[in-house]
Design an enzyme around this catalytic site. Structure first.
Site, mmCIF file in Angstrom:
data_model
loop_
_atom_site.group_PDB
_atom_site.id
_atom_site.type_symbol
_atom_site.label_atom_id
_atom_site.label_comp_id
_atom_site.label_asym_id
_atom_site.label_seq_id
_atom_site.Cartn_x
_atom_site.Cartn_y
_atom_site.Cartn_z
ATOM 1 N N HIS A 142 134.714 -17.380 38.862
ATOM 2 C CA HIS A 142 133.477 -17.204 38.081
ATOM 3 C C HIS A 142 133.735 -16.974 36.586
ATOM 4 O O HIS A 142 133.145 -16.089 35.964
ATOM 5 C CB HIS A 142 132.662 -16.049 38.659
ATOM 6 C CG HIS A 142 132.109 -16.317 40.039
ATOM 7 N ND1 HIS A 142 131.883 -17.572 40.532
ATOM 8 C CD2 HIS A 142 131.733 -15.451 41.031
ATOM 9 C CE1 HIS A 142 131.384 -17.489 41.759
ATOM 10 N NE2 HIS A 142 131.295 -16.227 42.084
ATOM 11 N N HIS A 212 123.790 -16.605 40.435
ATOM 12 C CA HIS A 212 124.380 -15.859 41.558
ATOM 13 C C HIS A 212 123.399 -14.823 42.118
ATOM 14 O O HIS A 212 123.772 -13.675 42.366
ATOM 15 C CB HIS A 212 125.666 -15.187 41.078
ATOM 16 C CG HIS A 212 126.678 -14.917 42.141
ATOM 17 N ND1 HIS A 212 126.535 -13.930 43.077
ATOM 18 C CD2 HIS A 212 127.849 -15.536 42.423
ATOM 19 C CE1 HIS A 212 127.597 -13.931 43.874
ATOM 20 N NE2 HIS A 212 128.412 -14.904 43.501
ATOM 21 N N GLU A 343 124.411 -21.000 45.777
ATOM 22 C CA GLU A 343 124.814 -21.287 44.401
ATOM 23 C C GLU A 343 124.981 -22.791 44.210
ATOM 24 O O GLU A 343 125.902 -23.387 44.776
ATOM 25 C CB GLU A 343 126.131 -20.580 44.086
ATOM 26 C CG GLU A 343 126.089 -19.089 44.308
ATOM 27 C CD GLU A 343 127.478 -18.499 44.581
ATOM 28 O OE1 GLU A 343 128.386 -18.683 43.766
ATOM 29 O OE2 GLU A 343 127.644 -17.871 45.637
HETATM 30 C C1 BGC Z 1 132.059 -16.255 46.020
HETATM 31 C C2 BGC Z 1 132.643 -15.125 46.827
HETATM 32 C C3 BGC Z 1 132.776 -13.948 45.940
HETATM 33 C C4 BGC Z 1 131.434 -13.603 45.410
HETATM 34 C C5 BGC Z 1 131.523 -12.455 44.475
HETATM 35 C C6 BGC Z 1 130.749 -15.842 45.517
HETATM 36 O O1 BGC Z 1 130.202 -16.838 44.729
HETATM 37 O O2 BGC Z 1 131.968 -17.437 46.756
HETATM 38 O O3 BGC Z 1 133.882 -15.482 47.357
HETATM 39 O O4 BGC Z 1 133.327 -12.872 46.600
HETATM 40 O O5 BGC Z 1 130.907 -14.701 44.719
HETATM 41 O O6 BGC Z 1 130.401 -11.720 44.527
#
Ligand code: BGC
Length: 378
Positions: A142, A212, A343
């Site tokens: 991210h 998210h 997402e």
């Molecule tokens: C991911 C997860 C991650 C989470 C964090 C998601 O987008 O796929 O693996 O732990 O984000 O909050």
């Protein structure tokens, strides 16, 4: 490469006076210049002497979205149930301080420069190796340590829409190129939360943006989402290794626990998926038109959500890492599976996977994405 037929949008942009086309530098992302900060943003905190503000969007049906300029976070989203009662359907926190904590698992935030994982935080582009910030074991997740979810965006509101802008400078998080990003949130009178993303760069760079938000359509976060009925418009998905990096295989969902082509309860097969769902689903589509990616239904409240996107994939994350240690809204802990994320995205680790749809944005191109979460009653 994004927007391969760049001339048409360029021509249209002149005609419509909507987009500015700045081919050599990172450029202005759009000409949504009529947006002004109407002074409606309420100051709710400070970060490095910059005001964190919240903005309230409303529609004519009583729906309401509260959005922060910090991380572009959707802090709350009020949606009617079958009796017309408005309840908040996204996870988050009561205090701004909780959003600023490193334990915050990206609640409601805009994710960038690259949503999802890049293996070992390294990729090679045009013969040169780039090292990103590793923040998830060895991988970069991210956007790295300080992604787009942890910065204050420039916000301006107009009616039911909020325009957010951020300039990610060359080298930030290890990513090349100055990236001008614009995200528009709109709460429509058709009960849609519509998110439009745009970006331009002055050097080739990977770009993958998403939101998210953790949804729980019951409005009661102590109820797990395992009873929600999910439909994913995906005959295929990308299997992952133990660090959640795609193996490169594009596998069929049919006959596996990953098959949501016929709607089913999230909890139905989850025990067969070690760790729970945290996978990229390859959407059934050709090209980048706005098509149905997923639907989500909570029978008790009657709330039904449809998700549409221009993206080729969607990460379905069933809130596996929530473990009761975070105190959520109303002082209740967020237990495992208290919320789920859908997402919209390009596939994880695409910069290292030439066989996946390309995520490199070139100078002179425009990244664009539209994702819609539409709410109704069933
Ligand atoms: C991911 C997860 C991650 C989470 C964090 C998601 O987008 O796929 O693996 O732990 O984000 O909050």
């Amino acid at each position: 490469m994004y927007l391969k037929n760049f001339c048409l949008p360029f021509f249209l942009s002149i005609t419509l006076g909507f987009f500015s086309c700045n081919s050599e530098d990172s450029g202005t992302v759009s000409e949504n210049e009529e947006f002004i900060d109407e002074g409606e943003g309420k100051v709710v905190g400070l970060l490095d002497n910059v005001e964190i503000k919240e903005y309230v969007l409303k529609n004519k049906n009583g729906m309401e979205a509260v959005i922060l300029n910090y991380g572009g976070i959707v802090k709350s989203l009020l949606v009617p149930d079958k009796n017309g009662n408005l309840q908040d359907v996204v996870l988050g926190f009561d205090s701004i301080g909780q959003y600023l904590r490193t334990e915050n698992p990206y609640m409601g935030a805009i994710i960038g420069r690259y949503a999802n994982r890049i293996s070992r935080g390294v990729f090679v582009m045009d013969g040169r190796s780039y090292t990103l910030e590793s923040n998830d074991n060895e991988n970069s997740l991210h956007g790295g340590i300080k992604g787009f979810d942890k910065v204050v965006w420039n916000a301006a509101k107009k009616g039911n829409s909020l325009r957010l802008r951020y300039v990610s400078i060359d080298g930030e998080g290890g990513y090349p190129g100055n990236l001008n990003v614009e995200v528009m949130y709109e709460l429509t009178d058709d009960n849609e939360l519509k998110i439009t993303y745009a970006a331009t760069t002055d050097k080739p760079t990977p770009v993958n943006l998403t939101n998210h938000s953790y949804f729980n359509l019951s409005g009661d976060y102590s109820e797990s989402v395992l009873n929600h009925i999910l439909h994913l418009n995906a005959d295929k998905y990308t299997p992952v290794d133990e660090t959640l990096i795609p193996t490169g295989e594009i596998a069929r969902t049919g006959g596996t626990p990953f098959d949501f082509t016929t709607p089913k309860a999230i909890g139905e097969d989850i025990q067969q998926v070690p760790g729970g769902y945290d996978h990229n689903f390859v959407l059934n589509k050709l090209g980048d038109s706005l098509t149905l990616a997923a639907t989500l239904y909570h029978e008790g409240s009657g709330r039904f959500m449809e998700m549409f996107t221009t993206e080729p994939g969607v990460q379905f994350y069933s809130g596996n890492f929530l473990d009761g240690s975070l105190t959520g809204k109303g002082g209740k802990p967020y237990q495992k599976h208290a919320g789920l994320c859908l997402e919209a995205q390009h596939f994880p680790d695409s910069p290292n996977r030439p066989e996946f749809p390309d995520t490199i944005l070139q100078p002179g191109e425009k990244y664009s994405q539209t994702t819609v979460y539409k709410f109704s009653i069933k």
